[in-house]
Design an enzyme around this catalytic site. Structure first.
Site, short mmCIF file in Angstrom:
data_model
loop_
_atom_site.label_atom_id
_atom_site.label_comp_id
_atom_site.label_asym_id
_atom_site.label_seq_id
_atom_site.Cartn_x
_atom_site.Cartn_y
_atom_site.Cartn_z
N HIS A 32 -6.47 -0.06 -4.40
CA HIS A 32 -7.86 0.00 -3.93
C HIS A 32 -8.70 0.74 -4.96
CE1 HIS A 32 -6.75 4.13 -2.84
NE2 HIS A 32 -5.64 3.60 -2.36
N ASP A 52 -5.08 10.18 -5.86
CA ASP A 52 -4.22 9.51 -4.87
C ASP A 52 -2.91 9.10 -5.55
OD1 ASP A 52 -3.17 8.01 -2.82
OD2 ASP A 52 -4.71 6.46 -2.85
N GLU A 87 2.67 5.26 -6.98
CA GLU A 87 1.22 5.08 -7.06
C GLU A 87 0.61 5.94 -8.17
OE1 GLU A 87 -0.92 6.39 -3.52
OE2 GLU A 87 -2.65 5.17 -4.10
N HIS A 90 1.70 -4.45 2.02
CA HIS A 90 0.32 -4.05 1.70
C HIS A 90 -0.07 -4.60 0.32
CE1 HIS A 90 1.87 -0.93 -1.02
NE2 HIS A 90 2.70 -0.56 -0.06
N HIS A 140 1.65 4.96 6.97
CA HIS A 140 0.74 6.10 7.10
C HIS A 140 1.36 7.21 7.96
CE1 HIS A 140 -2.85 3.33 5.97
NE2 HIS A 140 -2.23 3.83 4.91
N HIS A 180 -10.34 5.46 -0.38
CA HIS A 180 -10.50 3.99 -0.44
C HIS A 180 -11.98 3.81 -0.73
CE1 HIS A 180 -6.75 3.29 2.30
NE2 HIS A 180 -6.46 3.82 1.14
N ARG A 200 7.47 3.85 -2.68
CA ARG A 200 6.16 3.46 -3.22
C ARG A 200 5.92 4.33 -4.46
NH1 ARG A 200 3.52 3.75 1.04
NH2 ARG A 200 2.41 5.73 1.05
N ASP A 248 2.87 10.90 -0.58
CA ASP A 248 1.60 10.27 -0.95
C ASP A 248 0.53 11.29 -0.64
OD1 ASP A 248 -0.73 8.81 -1.18
OD2 ASP A 248 0.01 7.07 -0.08
N GLU A 303 -0.20 0.68 -6.61
CA GLU A 303 0.78 1.32 -5.73
C GLU A 303 1.67 0.33 -4.97
OE1 GLU A 303 -0.97 3.06 -2.15
OE2 GLU A 303 -2.95 2.70 -2.97
N1 GLY Z 1 -2.98 7.42 0.70
C1 GLY Z 1 -3.72 6.30 0.97
C2 GLY Z 1 -3.43 5.23 0.04
O1 GLY Z 1 -2.59 5.37 -0.81
O2 GLY Z 1 -4.05 4.21 0.05
MN MN Z 2 -1.84 7.06 -1.68
MN MN Z 3 -3.79 4.65 -2.45
#
Ligand code: GLY
Ligand code: MN
Ligand code: MN
Length: 432
Positions: free
Chosen positions: A348, A265, A401, A344, A237, A355, A399, A254, A378
């Site tokens: 979500h 997202d 996503e 992680h 983060h 989220h 990452r 992100d 992601e």
């Molecule tokens: N940017 C927050 C997440 O990807 O969960």
């Molecule tokens: Mn994200």
């Molecule tokens: Mn996310």
């Protein structure tokens, strides 16, 4: 969104409540510094039920009378000149179809009367602890009037399970907005890829991304944009966005726009100079394979954890192939050794909150995916420097996503940003 949608939602919630009263406040304004507040963002549950955009407002639902009461600020010419328009009591009724509306200043005095003889009170338990206290105090004071024949609610019930199950399944009017938010966000990521070059700063790329959000009508970013060059990508983060972008390193972005209270997202990771190194490409291809397999697994009837499990399998096997993990993949998964690099989960729920609300387990079992759910997929690999890892891998953080809608015909990816290493390199070289 049409005001009729909100009436339908309230009716749905009231049917599930059956009896009692629901009291749902919007979020409080938050102090920022000096005499400034943070820009107000309404509570998602409150907005989902009312479309009412102002702070200092409370919705009350009474299923037995099918009644919707709105407490809000009164009109005030001077305050409106300084701080913006208000709907006032008439606006709440005419424009938001409240059956009754009262000034917010009257709420405390009216609360005991609203609760009187109600069997239960539904509230957003734990969301705003001060408000919960106020409800409990009012119930307690009613209890002391038992001898006068007044009955107090015997139960405080969390409205979350009712409301959040409704929010979890997106209907067509919500999907229209989410698709558009996804489209704008995809454009923003492409814009970042186009302008990025060594020597720029992370915040300059952030500005490009957020420019596209605002320019396209988003309220702003749905969460703090993460623009993480090089080693910063290994901080999940990272939001400082202050560093210079270096030749030969990767940039992980992100970021997602919020359109009419719905979030997008997206994460993409790409080479700052437009060309992946051998090591960067090797890691990228593992993450991409994991992501594609997890999306393929995101089908109605599958359990929530199945996309995650397939991503763990592919990432663990990939890390063994390139020598970052040693041993048998099944054992490495069993012992959770992969978590050193993939710490992680796969994603979500996505909706009004990035989220989003909705349970992931039902009766302690991972729930089944259903049409109308929107989720992120992601996976990532993050390689922090360590003595036992060849330095050529150090600080690679990747990452990928996307946002996926579960349909009865399979997963639909609603985001659309170039994703293979070839396509990214080509896009960055050509700029189209
Ligand atoms: N940017 C927050 C997440 O990807 O969960
Ligand atoms: Mn994200
Ligand atoms: Mn996310």
């Amino acid at each position: 969104m049409d005001i009729k949608v909100f009436k339908r939602r309230r009716r749905g919630v009231m049917q599930l409540m059956g009896e009692g009263i629901a009291i749902i406040p919007t979020s409080p304004e938050q102090h920022r510094s000096g005499d400034q507040t943070f820009k107000f963002r309404t509570d998602s549950d409150f907005y989902y039920l009312t479309r009412f955009p102002e702070p200092e407002s409370i919705a009350v639902l009474m299923p037995e009378q099918e009644k919707f009461i709105l407490f809000c600020r009164e009109r005030d010419a001077e305050k409106e000149t300084w701080n913006g328009r208000r709907e006032g009591i008439d606006g709440a009724i005419d424009n938001y179809h409240a059956d009754e509306a009262f000034p917010i200043d009257k709420f405390d005095d009216m609360l005991p009367g609203l609760l009187e003889n109600q069997p239960k009170v539904f509230c957003n338990m734990g969301r705003y602890p001060h408000f919960d206290e106020k409800l409990i105090e009012a119930v307690t004071s009613l209890k002391s009037r038992k001898r006068a024949g007044v009955s107090a609610p015997a139960e405080l019930v969390d409205i979350g399970p009712i409301l959040h199950e409704l929010r979890l399944i997106k209907r067509s009017e919500e999907l229209r907005i989410m698709r558009r938010a996804a489209k704008i966000t995809s454009r923003a990521h492409h814009r970042a890829m186009k302008v990025c070059k060594p020597g720029m700063f992370e915040y300059q790329i952030q500005a490009e991304v957020e420019h596209e959000f605002l320019h396209s009508g988003c309220m702003g970013p749905a969460y703090h944009s993460i623009v993480a060059g090089g080693e910063n990508a290994c901080i999940l983060h990272y939001i400082e966005n202050t560093n210079e972008l270096k030749d030969g390193e990767l940039l992980l972005i992100d970021a997602g726009g919020e359109l009419d209270h719905y979030a997008s997202d997206i994460t993409r990771t790409f080479p700052i100079n437009g060309k992946f190194s051998g090591e960067q490409k090797a890691v990228y291809d593992i993450v991409l394979a994991a992501q594609l397999a997890a999306i393929e697994e995101s089908k109605a009837g599958k359990q929530w954890n199945e996309p995650h499990d397939i991503s763990v399998k592919i990432i663990t096997e990939g890390l063994v192939d390139i020598g970052l993990l040693k041993g048998n993949p099944d054992d490495l998964i069993e012992n959770q050794d992969y978590k050193r690099f993939y710490m992680h989960r796969i994603g979500h729920w996505l909706g009004m909150d990035v989220h989003d609300v909705g349970d992931y387990k039902v009766d302690n079992i991972w729930r089944l995916l259903e049409p109308g759910m929107v989720m992120t997929i992601e996976p990532g690999i993050y390689i922090n420097p360590a003595k036992d890892i060849d330095s050529k891998w150090h600080n690679i953080g990747i990452r990928i996503e996307d946002n996926v809608l579960i349909t009865k015909n399979g997963p639909e990816i609603i985001t659309d940003v170039v994703k293979t290493t070839d396509d990214i390199e080509h896009f960055m070289a050509q700029g189209d």
